[in-house]
Design an enzyme around this catalytic site. Structure first.
Site, PDB file in Angstrom:
ATOM      1  N   PRO A   2      54.736  35.350  36.061  1.00 14.00           N
ATOM      2  CG  PRO A   2      55.242  37.532  36.792  1.00 14.00           C
ATOM      3  CD  PRO A   2      54.009  36.737  36.136  1.00 14.00           C
ATOM      4  CD  GLU A   3      57.657  29.836  36.801  1.00 15.01           C
ATOM      5  OE1 GLU A   3      58.386  28.809  37.347  1.00 15.01           O
ATOM      6  OE2 GLU A   3      57.061  29.252  35.912  1.00 15.01           O
ATOM      7  CG  HIS A  93      44.326  47.453  29.264  1.00 22.15           C
ATOM      8  ND1 HIS A  93      43.277  46.905  29.660  1.00 22.15           N
ATOM      9  CD2 HIS A  93      44.492  47.355  28.247  1.00 22.15           C
ATOM     10  CE1 HIS A  93      42.482  46.194  28.600  1.00 22.15           C
ATOM     11  NE2 HIS A  93      43.043  46.785  27.539  1.00 22.15           N
TER      12      HIS A  93
END
Ligand code: ZN
Length: 275
Positions: A2-3, A93
């Site tokens: 992610p940015e 997870h």
């Protein structure tokens, strides 16, 4: 990964989900995610009884603030937060669970386990890794044309890897750096110090514009991005370069190309972004 726009979307949704909730207990199934303090027991003990008062962001890091502590969290490739009822089953997870006093749980799920969490006393978070050496925020007053000029003039690196360096500027990743360079008409392999004054001015403008448009639209949908409320594909940023190799350039109509720059897949128009 992610940015800035994606992390900003997670920040906003996460804040709505967990604000004013009080942590009753913390369960950690994969201790290596916790980088500070070294003893996970200290991490757990510190957070017991703490109420979440804010969720902030610095670059691509989320900062979950309680009354006393700042939890600095990086999602890396696959990290996700989700709020769930305590009796809902979770899978292998799910590595960190914050159990709230109201019976809900904030769960951190990370298939690749690359994410990190650092816990500091509030106020100390900016004085230690990973936040200490970060460059300015793209929307801050510090990020000026003069600042960018000074930094780019000093480096012999190519412009793309220079812009990906979070110590120069936070927030840009592989998608938005390709977009900003396309929009500024700058070839990603140009040596940073060779950029002219008008080019740097244009680049500065396009970095800010690209990221702010993406923030408004909630981040791109590349890689099936899911925000922390499980919303998927509801945002669509028009991309000019990223992932469009072989397709027509939206400016000149010629095919875009994909090359490797500094080991990263890089998309550009050989006509609009000349070396
Ligand atoms: Zn073109």
């Amino acid at each position: 990964m992610p940015e800035l726009p994606e992390v900003e979307t997670v920040r906003k949704t996460l804040k709505k989900l967990v604000l004013h909730k009080t942590i009753d207990q913390v369960t950690i199934h994969w201790p290596k995610i916790i980088k500070n303090p070294v003893e996970v027991e200290q991490f757990i003990d510190a957070l017991k009884g703490e109420t979440i008062v804010d969720v902030g962001r610095r670059g691509k890091f989320l900062i979950i603030y309680t009354e006393t502590f700042a939890l600095v969290s990086h999602l890396r490739m696959e990290g996700r937060y989700g709020l769930h009822p305590g009796d809902e089953p979770y899978d292998k997870h799910t590595h960190v669970i914050f159990h709230f006093t109201d019976g809900t749980e904030l769960r951190y799920r990370d298939v690749r386990k690359f994410g990190t969490m650092h816990l500091y006393k509030k106020g100390d978070e900016f004085n230690y890794p990973p936040l200490i050496a970060l460059g300015p925020e793209p929307f801050s007053e510090e990020f000026t044309v003069e600042y960018l000029t000074e930094k780019l003039r000093k480096t012999n690196r190519k412009v793309k890897p220079a812009l990906l360096d979070q110590n120069l500027l936070v927030g840009l990743g592989n998608i938005y750096v390709d977009e900003a360079l396309f929009r500024a008409g700058i070839h990603p392999e140009r040596i940073a110090s060779s950029l002219t004054e008008p080019e740097i001015t244009g680049l500065h403008r396009e970095i800010v514009a690209t990221l702010s448009e993406a923030v408004k639209k909630g981040g791109s949908t590349i890689r099936s991005y899911v925000n922390s409320q499980g919303e998927i594909g509801m945002f669509q940023l028009e991309l000019y370069a990223y992932g469009r190799q072989g397709e027509e350039c939206k400016r000149c109509g010629r095919p875009l190309e994909k090359i490797k720059v500094g080991g990263r897949g890089t998309h550009f128009c050989p006509n609009c972004q000349k070396v």
